[in-house]
Design an enzyme around this catalytic site. Sequence first.
Site, mmCIF file in Angstrom:
data_model
loop_
_atom_site.group_PDB
_atom_site.id
_atom_site.type_symbol
_atom_site.label_atom_id
_atom_site.label_comp_id
_atom_site.label_asym_id
_atom_site.label_seq_id
_atom_site.Cartn_x
_atom_site.Cartn_y
_atom_site.Cartn_z
ATOM 1 N N LEU A 33 26.495 70.123 0.805
ATOM 2 C CA LEU A 33 26.445 70.503 -0.421
ATOM 3 C C LEU A 33 24.808 70.416 -0.837
ATOM 4 O O LEU A 33 23.966 69.706 -0.185
ATOM 5 C CB LEU A 33 26.704 69.345 -1.266
ATOM 6 C CG LEU A 33 28.266 69.078 -1.180
ATOM 7 C CD1 LEU A 33 28.666 67.678 -1.939
ATOM 8 C CD2 LEU A 33 29.112 70.248 -1.818
ATOM 9 N N ASP A 34 24.213 71.303 -1.539
ATOM 10 C CA ASP A 34 22.958 71.472 -1.909
ATOM 11 C C ASP A 34 22.643 70.324 -2.910
ATOM 12 O O ASP A 34 23.589 69.640 -3.510
ATOM 13 C CB ASP A 34 22.487 72.816 -2.189
ATOM 14 C CG ASP A 34 22.991 73.316 -3.796
ATOM 15 O OD1 ASP A 34 23.398 72.409 -4.621
ATOM 16 O OD2 ASP A 34 23.220 74.312 -3.663
ATOM 17 N N PHE A 35 21.320 70.112 -3.185
ATOM 18 C CA PHE A 35 20.727 69.040 -4.066
ATOM 19 C C PHE A 35 21.732 69.026 -5.291
ATOM 20 O O PHE A 35 21.897 68.023 -6.078
ATOM 21 C CB PHE A 35 19.559 69.148 -4.283
ATOM 22 C CG PHE A 35 18.662 67.895 -4.937
ATOM 23 C CD1 PHE A 35 18.723 66.719 -4.723
ATOM 24 C CD2 PHE A 35 18.373 68.308 -6.354
ATOM 25 C CE1 PHE A 35 18.237 65.637 -5.369
ATOM 26 C CE2 PHE A 35 17.633 67.209 -7.305
ATOM 27 C CZ PHE A 35 17.783 65.930 -6.602
ATOM 28 N N THR A 37 24.564 70.325 -6.245
ATOM 29 C CA THR A 37 25.908 70.408 -6.135
ATOM 30 C C THR A 37 26.766 69.289 -6.075
ATOM 31 O O THR A 37 26.108 68.337 -5.004
ATOM 32 C CB THR A 37 26.246 71.475 -5.045
ATOM 33 O OG1 THR A 37 25.756 72.735 -5.722
ATOM 34 C CG2 THR A 37 27.858 71.750 -5.271
#
Length: 170
Positions: A33-35, A37
């Site tokens: 997961l990106d920062f 999300t």
Amino acid sequence: FGLTVTEALWKGRPTVADYLRGIGARVYPVGRLDFHTSGILLLTNDGEFSSVLQHPRKGAPKVYVAKVAGEVSDKDLERWAEPIEIDGRFTQPAAVKRLRFAEGKTWLEITLREGRNRQVRRLGEHTGFTVMRLSRQSYAGIDVEGLRPGEWRFLSADELSDLKQNYGVP
């Protein structure tokens, strides 16, 4: 074993590794997961299984809910589903449905069968809609129901069996 973590945090905040301290095994993430999300993140002590489950050929569905600025019309929904080019290759089409519209914002459910870098946000750019908030609600049928951000749980024997049966381990 398998477990879920509902939010990946970093840069001065707790990380997934912080939640796993003392678990006593090497743990591999299934995807990322990106920062910006939130949502489900599967973790396993089986590196080969992690690789297989992430492979696009397996088509493990990843279901996201995105809050976007503006009203997404039926025609716009068609554009959200279109393949887009990322890193020189086209993505598989997404399955997209409108969940609701309120106060100038639309909530969409987006199902991907591959997980390319920032794919949902890039779909937003492609369609001209800014993704304001993004949360992965499920990965390969395992969902976040009953978990609050930062909480985790072990997968049940039935969930593990279903994952291995549906997506296999070589």
